[in-house]
Scaffold this motif. Sequence first.
Motif, PDB file in Angstrom:
ATOM      1  N   LEU A 114      31.009  36.825  30.521  1.00 52.42           N
ATOM      2  CA  LEU A 114      31.886  37.721  29.759  1.00 52.42           C
ATOM      3  C   LEU A 114      31.954  37.315  28.284  1.00 52.42           C
ATOM      4  CD1 LEU A 114      34.775  38.056  32.377  1.00 52.42           C
ATOM      5  CD2 LEU A 114      33.061  39.781  31.797  1.00 52.42           C
ATOM      6  N   ARG A 115      31.216  36.274  27.930  1.00 52.08           N
ATOM      7  CA  ARG A 115      31.187  35.721  26.563  1.00 52.08           C
ATOM      8  C   ARG A 115      32.571  35.248  26.109  1.00 52.08           C
ATOM      9  NH1 ARG A 115      26.094  38.168  23.231  1.00 52.08           N
ATOM     10  NH2 ARG A 115      24.669  37.959  24.967  1.00 52.08           N
TER      11      ARG A 115
ATOM     12  N   LEU B 285      50.565  33.611  48.360  1.00 60.98           N
ATOM     13  CA  LEU B 285      50.513  35.062  48.242  1.00 60.98           C
ATOM     14  C   LEU B 285      49.223  35.399  47.512  1.00 60.98           C
ATOM     15  CD1 LEU B 285      51.892  37.873  48.495  1.00 60.98           C
ATOM     16  CD2 LEU B 285      52.928  37.438  46.259  1.00 60.98           C
TER      17      LEU B 285
ATOM     18  N   ALA C 166      40.800  45.483  42.962  1.00 58.68           N
ATOM     19  CA  ALA C 166      40.688  44.962  44.327  1.00 58.68           C
ATOM     20  C   ALA C 166      39.808  45.875  45.174  1.00 58.68           C
ATOM     21  CB  ALA C 166      42.067  44.825  44.960  1.00 58.68           C
TER      22      ALA C 166
ATOM     23  N   VAL D  87      49.308  42.518  35.750  1.00 60.75           N
ATOM     24  CA  VAL D  87      49.153  43.797  36.449  1.00 60.75           C
ATOM     25  C   VAL D  87      49.381  43.642  37.953  1.00 60.75           C
ATOM     26  CG1 VAL D  87      46.644  43.555  36.757  1.00 60.75           C
ATOM     27  CG2 VAL D  87      47.656  45.850  36.604  1.00 60.75           C
ATOM     28  N   HIS D  88      49.285  42.424  38.451  1.00 65.53           N
ATOM     29  CA  HIS D  88      49.419  42.220  39.891  1.00 65.53           C
ATOM     30  C   HIS D  88      50.844  41.930  40.337  1.00 65.53           C
ATOM     31  CE1 HIS D  88      45.129  42.304  40.006  1.00 65.53           C
ATOM     32  NE2 HIS D  88      45.090  41.399  39.058  1.00 65.53           N
ATOM     33  N   ALA D  89      51.654  41.367  39.448  1.00 66.49           N
ATOM     34  CA  ALA D  89      53.001  40.977  39.863  1.00 66.49           C
ATOM     35  C   ALA D  89      53.894  40.807  38.636  1.00 66.49           C
ATOM     36  CB  ALA D  89      52.954  39.671  40.652  1.00 66.49           C
TER      37      ALA D  89
ATOM     38  N   GLN E  32      46.406  37.201  45.447  1.00 65.49           N
ATOM     39  CA  GLN E  32      46.062  38.289  44.533  1.00 65.49           C
ATOM     40  C   GLN E  32      44.898  38.979  45.217  1.00 65.49           C
ATOM     41  OE1 GLN E  32      43.655  39.834  42.652  1.00 65.49           O
ATOM     42  NE2 GLN E  32      43.806  39.055  40.548  1.00 65.49           N
ATOM     43  N   ARG E  33      45.036  40.301  45.447  1.00 64.35           N
ATOM     44  CA  ARG E  33      44.149  40.929  46.411  1.00 64.35           C
ATOM     45  C   ARG E  33      42.735  41.194  45.886  1.00 64.35           C
ATOM     46  NH1 ARG E  33      47.319  45.712  49.021  1.00 64.35           N
ATOM     47  NH2 ARG E  33      47.523  46.284  46.836  1.00 64.35           N
ATOM     48  N   ALA E  34      42.549  41.151  44.581  1.00 63.86           N
ATOM     49  CA  ALA E  34      41.189  41.310  44.055  1.00 63.86           C
ATOM     50  C   ALA E  34      40.460  39.974  44.053  1.00 63.86           C
ATOM     51  CB  ALA E  34      41.233  41.893  42.647  1.00 63.86           C
ATOM     52  N   SER E  35      41.056  38.971  43.441  1.00 62.75           N
ATOM     53  CA  SER E  35      40.363  37.701  43.220  1.00 62.75           C
ATOM     54  C   SER E  35      40.579  36.695  44.340  1.00 62.75           C
ATOM     55  CB  SER E  35      40.862  37.070  41.918  1.00 62.75           C
ATOM     56  OG  SER E  35      42.239  36.714  42.059  1.00 62.75           O
ATOM     57  N   HIS E  36      41.612  36.896  45.131  1.00 63.03           N
ATOM     58  CA  HIS E  36      42.052  35.926  46.139  1.00 63.03           C
ATOM     59  C   HIS E  36      42.575  34.633  45.517  1.00 63.03           C
ATOM     60  CE1 HIS E  36      40.172  37.870  49.970  1.00 63.03           C
ATOM     61  NE2 HIS E  36      40.911  38.697  49.271  1.00 63.03           N
ATOM     62  N   TYR E  37      42.797  34.620  44.206  1.00 66.22           N
ATOM     63  CA  TYR E  37      43.592  33.536  43.624  1.00 66.22           C
ATOM     64  C   TYR E  37      45.032  33.677  44.128  1.00 66.22           C
ATOM     65  CZ  TYR E  37      40.355  31.608  40.121  1.00 66.22           C
ATOM     66  OH  TYR E  37      39.330  30.961  39.500  1.00 66.22           O
TER      67      TYR E  37
ATOM     68  N   ASP F   2      25.374  46.506  33.067  1.00 65.82           N
ATOM     69  CA  ASP F   2      25.979  45.318  33.670  1.00 65.82           C
ATOM     70  C   ASP F   2      27.322  45.707  34.275  1.00 65.82           C
ATOM     71  OD1 ASP F   2      28.107  44.887  31.851  1.00 65.82           O
ATOM     72  OD2 ASP F   2      26.893  43.570  30.590  1.00 65.82           O
TER      73      ASP F   2
ATOM     74  N   ALA G 187      22.921  32.540  24.417  1.00 64.21           N
ATOM     75  CA  ALA G 187      21.882  31.549  24.715  1.00 64.21           C
ATOM     76  C   ALA G 187      22.497  30.159  24.859  1.00 64.21           C
ATOM     77  CB  ALA G 187      20.844  31.546  23.602  1.00 64.21           C
TER      78      ALA G 187
ATOM     79  N   VAL H 282      27.750  41.288  31.226  1.00 70.02           N
ATOM     80  CA  VAL H 282      27.645  40.035  31.969  1.00 70.02           C
ATOM     81  C   VAL H 282      26.349  39.307  31.636  1.00 70.02           C
ATOM     82  CG1 VAL H 282      29.172  40.660  33.849  1.00 70.02           C
ATOM     83  CG2 VAL H 282      26.791  41.345  33.957  1.00 70.02           C
ATOM     84  N   ILE H 283      26.116  39.207  30.327  1.00 72.06           N
ATOM     85  CA  ILE H 283      24.957  38.455  29.867  1.00 72.06           C
ATOM     86  C   ILE H 283      25.452  37.392  28.901  1.00 72.06           C
ATOM     87  CG2 ILE H 283      22.851  38.595  28.497  1.00 72.06           C
ATOM     88  CD1 ILE H 283      22.354  41.281  29.707  1.00 72.06           C
TER      89      ILE H 283
ATOM     90  N   GLU I  16      54.041  44.359  45.712  1.00 70.19           N
ATOM     91  CA  GLU I  16      55.293  44.382  44.943  1.00 70.19           C
ATOM     92  C   GLU I  16      55.995  45.729  45.062  1.00 70.19           C
ATOM     93  OE1 GLU I  16      55.223  43.006  40.906  1.00 70.19           O
ATOM     94  OE2 GLU I  16      57.254  43.742  40.533  1.00 70.19           O
TER      95      GLU I  16
END
Lengths: 790, 284
Positions: free
Chosen positions: B43-44, B183, A715, B258-260, B185-190, A292, B5, B1-2, A779
């Motif tokens: 992700l449980r 601004l 990213a 880790v992003h900022a 976040q370049r991975a998630s776009h949040y 996964d 139930a 990623v399972i 940053e």
Amino acid sequence: MATNPPVLPKLVGQRIKRREDPRLIQGRGTYVDDVKIAGMLHMAFKRSDIAHGRIRAIDTSAAAAMPGVEAVFTGADIATFMKPMPIGTPFPSPDHHAVAIDTVRYAGEPVAVVVASDRYLARDAADAIVVDYDPLPAVVDLDQAMTGQPTVIHAAFPNNFAVPLVPGGTGVSADGKTVDDSAVEAAFAAAEVVISQRMVNQRLVPNAMEPRGVVAHWEPGKEMLTIWSSTQNPHILKSMVSGMHGLGEHQVRAIAPEVGGGFGAKINIYAEEYVAAGISKQLGMPLKWIEDRSEAFVATTHGRDILCHIDLAAKRDGTLLGMKMRLIADIGAYNMLLTAAIPTLTMLMATATYRIPAVRVLLSEVFTNKTPTDAYRGAGRPEATYFVERALDMLARELGMDPADLRRKNFIPKDAFPYQTPMGAVYDSGDYEKALDAALQASDWGGLKKQRDAARAEGRLVGLGLSMYVEVCGIGPSSTLPMGGWEHASVAIERDGRISATTGASPHGQGNETTFAQMLADQFGVPLEHVTILHGDTGVVKQGVGTFGSRSQAVGGAALHLAGRKVKAKMAKFAAHLLEAAEEDLVFENGTIHVAGVPAAKLPFQTVAAFAYVPVPLPNGVDEPGLTADAYFEPTNNTYPFGCHISMIEIDRETGEPKLLKLVAVDDAGHLINPLIVEGQIHGGLAQGIGQAMLEEAVYNEDGQLVTGSFMDYAMPRATDFPRFELSATVTPTPVNPLGAKGVGEAGTLGSTPCIVSAAVDALSGLGVKHIDMALRPEKLWRLIQGGQA
Amino acid sequence: VIPTAFEYERATSLDDAIAKLAAAAGSGKVVAGGHSLIPLMKLRLSEPQRLVDIARIPELRGIREADGRVVIGATTTHHEVATSALLQDRCPVLAEAASTIGDQQVRNRGTVGGSLAHADPSADYPAVMLALEAELELAGPQGRRVVKAQDFFQDLFTVDLGTGEVITAVRFTPVRSAGYAKLYQRASHYAIVGVAAALTVSGGTIASACVGLTGASSHARRLTHVEQALAGRPASAETVQTAAALAPDDVGDVNEDVHASAEYRRAMVGVFARRALEAALARL
């Protein structure tokens, strides 16, 4: 008298769309997870959630008691039928058990295996296993690791050195045992300018679109193992799995069905593949394991992660006198198949496209409590390119020279090929100035500089970067690869004149079903639709090495060409007999075979094919019926494609956000079979090179946990991160194979990365910035703009 | 990623959804687009025993205007918000913010109600809802109620939504002169930092200002000192610049990841507050 115009165009060199794509983009491909066998069980791995520790106890009772759970194996159980995993390099290596027995050394290392009737149950049961650890301190920082602090990961490897020190370059004896530094010292003593910089080529997660997966099916009645795996090299898998499990190679069939990207990370033969085969054999049942995405981040090998201290010695006119490179690779917790060899490729390519009279490279490789590294698109060569090109960029800035002029001054001249480098490589062919000039022209370098200066006058932070590259591709001959540096192919003309061919190259995105069919269609003068390229199944493809190191076209394509030539020669004998003509006068064209100059004397291709299988009588000079042939191709050398990339970047003064405005790439991969596919390969390489420069970073915390362990935090580059790529090519054929093709799969990752970082440094040069380590995080750039630390 | 139930039920009406949730007695979760909840389940990190799907309840979907108020049904997707002609005309800030969420695939599935209920500290909508002084319509076993956005977002992933309650809609008075700046976040776009600003201007003077912030702290909040520095002043670039300069000190504790760093985030609050206000001014 007018002859008939040709109906079938020559296909080699044409921009033909990939034949693979319709099925892949419509969801009609068969990947490992699509393989289903009656009675198949599912495997899940319990993995260590700590980076380093001793296993005190493993309680599998709750898992074993769950309905639907067939078996649970700890590392100790697995070790009763599996020895430690082999590696493919000659370096000393600690024992590496597929499933940890008493110590875990990275977060994600397998500690137990569950076999259950469905995948969900298997995962639930893995969660129900309780492991009691005695935690040990994690070694994460490279400089600390080399002092043996806070701990030593493998007792037999003091100060965590996997490879203590390998010297290379000028004055190093062939056996590496004596090192004469006098030439290098003299070069630095004579230098008018010296550039020194510490650079990090950061750790990356390969992230193929399809994670790994395996189906293993031991059939006790037949004593045969069939293993499907998302791998780049099924033949190597077959050899390694049979060796691990005491089987003959004749008892193992390995199949790589559709493979959704490998990027080097699917060369390694993994614990999960060995374990699936072993447990299937133990239980006599077919088994499936599908990685996964969360597992893929920690359980599939990472790429790059190498530190370089580089020193350049030069005259003030830009002439390079000498170079010193101290390379220290962070290889993670274990040696995998090619792990230790990857940084040696950085060493091999350390002098790049330049004449550098005196060179010293010293390489060490160090264990840390991280996921092991191995090949990742470019594998060692992008690292060398990055270090040298960044240092040259710094030198150009120091000397006030145009970066293009500095390169031009130091190129290996085009009449110097084949060129023996101080690192031991023999570059096959090259014309670096031609690629540089093409890139300067394609980008309008002079105009770009004006644009940059105009933007700066408005207060904008705009910069330009330029990078050359040369890489080692078409991996072979056998002296360079422990599994053999050849490739195998076969061609069969079927009874109806259709062509079935096999290749030991195992394409997984390279488009060889198309390019190889183009070659054969031209060779035999038949339509592309009449040719099928089979690959990826050791039961169908007799022998093979695999697809990596940009070798499938240069080595696999060449083998196919040779096999085709053999069949064609035999077919000509049958045709000559039927047409009562000389073999050498025959022309294969438009689905017919005719006598040159006598258009009326012709036969349909399929008529000759049919006759070859019912040859009554067998023509004189033909020993046996049939139209099949095999060929191996062993190149005389690697190939060394090259190119020049140019980029323009703008950095937001307020936020530090970088935006890539322009990327121009000139790539020379020798002769191109299909420019459209070549461009696709370059696009993908550029995407990953830009990803490394700007976005991607495997970040570990001090406990050895991968902080960027999901797509929420790691990213990946997206289409919206790119400008329109401006591509062009120069063509400098290689003499080492009959196609003149060099290989292009990795090229995009080499030139793009340093040229983007150099552009960012250029943008911030007014602030005194000389170097920026990747990735170009907003940053980090903001702090440089604020006048903080570099 | 399972995921673990779980049971799945599709509700046919709001009453049906509320009844099904009540029957799940606290172990149920509402799902619509699933773009916040399902990743957590995979992700449980979230292990609900029952999902009640409200995505196909007609009364919960759509964008309409009534009595000068805009009402957006909870299961309206980000894509529908981003491309709504009504919103683009009457309240472009919301369409604009929706268009910055994730990527097109996410926007095709993710819903307004889902995002608000999940209350990720970096989600885009909360800042806009605060700036618009929106109200959330909730329904549950005890009946219906309305909560102001300002009171709804309480803490990290914590909102004023009772067990068994469902967001049915969000409503607000549309403001044209409003902007959103973010601004990425370049991975998630949040949003690392996202600021929404809505201005009411009369005769060249800012009558009132509402500024919502997301990404910087545990939950979306209003920048009240910035708002006060705007009200009663001329609607000008100078006013905006002066007011935005107060934003970094208007936040309190700032997130760090880790992003900022906290320092960078705080500095960016000022930059993006000014940009949001400039965008609002540009729409006057």
